[in-house]
Design a protein around this motif. Structure first.
Motif, PDB file in Angstrom:
ATOM      1  N   PHE A  38       0.845  -1.199   0.000  1.00 39.06           N
ATOM      2  CA  PHE A  38       0.000   0.000   0.000  1.00 39.06           C
ATOM      3  C   PHE A  38       0.880   1.248   0.000  1.00 39.06           C
ATOM      4  O   PHE A  38       0.625   2.228  -0.675  1.00 39.06           O
ATOM      5  N   ARG A  39       1.899   1.174   0.814  1.00 37.38           N
ATOM      6  CA  ARG A  39       2.791   2.322   0.934  1.00 37.38           C
ATOM      7  C   ARG A  39       3.439   2.637  -0.418  1.00 37.38           C
ATOM      8  O   ARG A  39       3.513   3.779  -0.843  1.00 37.38           O
ATOM      9  N   LYS A  40       3.864   1.573  -1.091  1.00 34.14           N
ATOM     10  CA  LYS A  40       4.511   1.741  -2.395  1.00 34.14           C
ATOM     11  C   LYS A  40       3.532   2.388  -3.384  1.00 34.14           C
ATOM     12  O   LYS A  40       3.855   3.311  -4.121  1.00 34.14           O
ATOM     13  N   ASP A  41       2.313   1.849  -3.332  1.00 31.79           N
ATOM     14  CA  ASP A  41       1.277   2.348  -4.232  1.00 31.79           C
ATOM     15  C   ASP A  41       1.000   3.836  -3.987  1.00 31.79           C
ATOM     16  O   ASP A  41       0.921   4.641  -4.912  1.00 31.79           O
ATOM     17  N   ASN A  42       0.862   4.184  -2.691  1.00 32.00           N
ATOM     18  CA  ASN A  42       0.594   5.595  -2.350  1.00 32.00           C
ATOM     19  C   ASN A  42       1.727   6.489  -2.815  1.00 32.00           C
ATOM     20  O   ASN A  42       1.486   7.582  -3.326  1.00 32.00           O
ATOM     21  N   ARG A  43       2.940   6.018  -2.599  1.00 34.05           N
ATOM     22  CA  ARG A  43       4.090   6.845  -2.986  1.00 34.05           C
ATOM     23  C   ARG A  43       4.061   7.095  -4.495  1.00 34.05           C
ATOM     24  O   ARG A  43       4.266   8.209  -4.954  1.00 34.05           O
ATOM     25  N   ARG A  44       3.760   6.023  -5.230  1.00 34.12           N
ATOM     26  CA  ARG A  44       3.728   6.145  -6.700  1.00 34.12           C
ATOM     27  C   ARG A  44       2.673   7.168  -7.111  1.00 34.12           C
ATOM     28  O   ARG A  44       2.916   8.051  -7.939  1.00 34.12           O
ATOM     29  N   GLN A  45       1.506   7.090  -6.472  1.00 28.65           N
ATOM     30  CA  GLN A  45       0.428   8.032  -6.822  1.00 28.65           C
ATOM     31  C   GLN A  45       0.811   9.470  -6.479  1.00 28.65           C
ATOM     32  O   GLN A  45       0.537  10.398  -7.232  1.00 28.65           O
ATOM     33  N   ASN A  46       1.434   9.652  -5.306  1.00 28.02           N
ATOM     34  CA  ASN A  46       1.858  11.004  -4.907  1.00 28.02           C
ATOM     35  C   ASN A  46       2.851  11.579  -5.903  1.00 28.02           C
ATOM     36  O   ASN A  46       2.765  12.748  -6.286  1.00 28.02           O
ATOM     37  N   GLU A  47       3.788  10.728  -6.313  1.00 25.27           N
ATOM     38  CA  GLU A  47       4.803  11.215  -7.263  1.00 25.27           C
ATOM     39  C   GLU A  47       4.155  11.606  -8.589  1.00 25.27           C
ATOM     40  O   GLU A  47       4.495  12.610  -9.192  1.00 25.27           O
ATOM     41  N   LYS A  48       3.177  10.812  -8.998  1.00 26.34           N
ATOM     42  CA  LYS A  48       2.481  11.086 -10.259  1.00 26.34           C
ATOM     43  C   LYS A  48       1.772  12.446 -10.175  1.00 26.34           C
ATOM     44  O   LYS A  48       1.864  13.285 -11.072  1.00 26.34           O
TER      45      LYS A  48
END
Ligand code: SF4
Length: 514
Positions: free
Chosen positions: A493-503
């Motif tokens: 989940f953390r990885k996913d959130n980070r990816r979305q934030n960066e996007k």
């Protein structure tokens, strides 16, 4: 309301500062630009000169401390027969009022509220004018202080065109925005300097009231800086052999004491950041002495500097030194601090405490002060550096935490977040403001008192170790809080959130560029 009529100038605020929702995080540069274009360039230029920020410090060019306006508010609230009124956003006023009462104001804080409309049309200024007229009762007050907080300053609310006095009550309007005055310590100077300037004009215009207890027969030394109440008494004893007395401590507790402060033969800038106040003392022809009588070296040098500033003979200076230094040596020879220490704070007295710690035997590695380097702390900085101590002016929280990690102290003296970080790392720690600032520092009393509190704190290491062993890593980071079951990490989940934030950040950047 009195019949005095003054021009009311409607001020057009820029769209960025309309409304009551702007706060410390609104972007200092935006507010600064708005304030400049709203007619506050002169005052902001003076602040930039008096309270220089740290250059090339990136996002940390301003120390993280409480709302600076608290310094001015506190100085006003501590004065007899003085009313203090804030003009600013409700959230700022709430915080400032809360803090004032936490520190025992025992006095109401005045407030002139505003909204988008009253700010933009200039009605806020009219409301302030009405408020001061309503409050200006000479039977109760000597002075009314009005403080423009961030938004009214950025909007150019022109306190400078308020009447200088109403029914004999002095009106002191000051701008104390967080984007112009870096620390609450320096905000004390903004108000003290404004009051000294007013009092100096009064002195130039004719006779003024004598101090409540009458003028001293001996030449007096004015002390500059809020200090522990026993310190002025200790200093008085130290300088008595030189045939001089302690006069008034500024910031003062009463208006007429301002005259006495200006009447001193010299001024001891015990706290080194009172730049505007020192300007007034210098304009009155008073010599200024930096540093303070802390420890053996500090007291030796300071008594010499005071003697020189006040034209005292070497023989009398030596008598004063003999009296004080022997007693301080006596205390220092009986007790010692054993331990590595880092020290940081935003009160402006950090270097003095640092000197005393070194003389008490501490292995002091770092002193961080949110206040700037000035001519009045240069001697202390040099002394500390000569003892191998790293001195950082305009220190940010990041500087202080870096020092904590780098030097691995046995005691961290610091601000709330530094103490919190130290506790997390099982390092004993002391709050600078509540536990170090609130005790004597000067002369014999200072040495004795500091050794006790520091040694007691260092001695707590065993308790930290026991707690650490008992609690282990429970409740740290993501697992903090009360849980029914042991929390399960979800790294995906953390990885996913980070990816979305960066996007999203990339998208925002692209939109800005286009
Ligand atoms: S007045 Fe103080 S609390 Fe309010 S925005 Fe400015 S710095 Fe922040």
């Amino acid at each position: 309301m009195s019949g005095t009529s003054i021009p009311i100038i409607p001020v057009k605020a820029g769209p960025a500062i309309e409304g009551d929702g702007m706060g410390c995080h609104a972007g200092g540069e935006t507010l600064l630009a708005a304030a400049r274009s709203a007619g506050k360039s002169e005052v902001l230029a003076q602040y930039a000169k008096d309270y220089p920020k740290r250059e090339n410090a990136g996002p940390h060019d301003q120390p993280q401390s409480m709302c600076p306006a608290f310094g001015s508010l506190r100085v006003g609230l501590r004065m007899r027969r003085t009313a203090t009124i804030l003009s600013g956003s409700a959230c700022c006023v709430y915080g400032l009022t809360f803090t004032s009462h936490f520190y025992g104001a025992r006095r109401s804080v005045g407030y002139v509220p505003f909204n988008s409309e009253s700010l933009v049309t200039g009605k806020l200024f009219e409301d302030i004018r009405e408020a001061v007229h309503a409050q200006a009762d000479p039977a109760k007050l000597d002075a009314i202080v009005i403080i423009n907080l961030c938004v009214p300053t950025a909007s150019g609310v022109p306190l400078q065109i308020l009447p200088k006095s109403i029914n004999g009550v002095r009106i002191i309007g000051i701008d104390v925005p967080g984007f112009g005055v870096p620390t609450h310590a320096e905000a004390k100077d903004v108000l003290t300097g404004a009051m000294l300037r007013y009092a100096r004009d009064e002195i130039l215009a004719g006779p003024v009231a004598a101090p409540r207890q009458g003028r001293q027969a001996l030449p007096t030394l004015t002390l500059l800086g809020e200090m522990f109440p026993a310190d002025p008494m200790g200093i008085a004893q130290m300088i008595a052999p030189m045939g001089i007395a302690v006069g008034t401590v500024a910031p003062t507790r009463e208006w007429r004491e301002l005259y006495a402060a200006l009447d001193g033969a010299a001024v001891a800038a015990i706290h080194p950041f009172y730049t505007a106040s020192i300007r007034e003392f210098e304009a009155a022809g008073r010599p200024i002495v930096g540093s303070a009588p802390v420890g053996v070296d500090g007291t030796h040098d300071w008594l010499g500097a005071v003697g020189q500033a006040m034209g005292i003979s070497h023989a009398l200076v030596d008598t004063a030194r003999n009296q004080s230094l022997g007693a301080i040596r006596g205390v220092l020879s009986q007790q010692k601090i054993h331990g590595r220490i880092t020290l940081s704070g935003y009160e402006g007295s950090e270097l003095l405490v640092g000197r005393l710690l070194v003389e008490c035997g501490a292995d002091l590695r770092y002193v961080g002060s949110a206040c700037p380097a000035t001519p009045w702390n240069a001697h202390d900085a040099e002394w500390l550096k000569s003892k191998g101590v790293q001195v950082q002016f305009r220190a940010s929280l990041e500087n202080d935490l870096d020092a904590l990690h780098e030097y691995q102290p046995q005691l961290a003296i610091g601000t709330t977040p530094v103490v919190q970080a130290a506790k997390e790392a099982s390092v004993p720690s002391l709050y600078f403001t509540n536990l170090i600032s609130a005790r004597p520092l000067m002369g014999v009393a200072g040495a004795g008192s500091l050794i006790q509190v520091v040694n007691a704190a260092i001695g707590n290491q065993a308790r930290f170790n026991t707690m650490k062993a008992f609690f282990g890593g429970v409740g740290q980071g993501d697992e903090a809080g009360v849980w029914e079951e042991v929390p399960r990490p979800f790294p995906e989940f953390r990885k996913d959130n980070r990816r979305q934030n960066e996007k999203q950040a990339k998208k925002r950047k692209a939109e800005e560029m286009s």
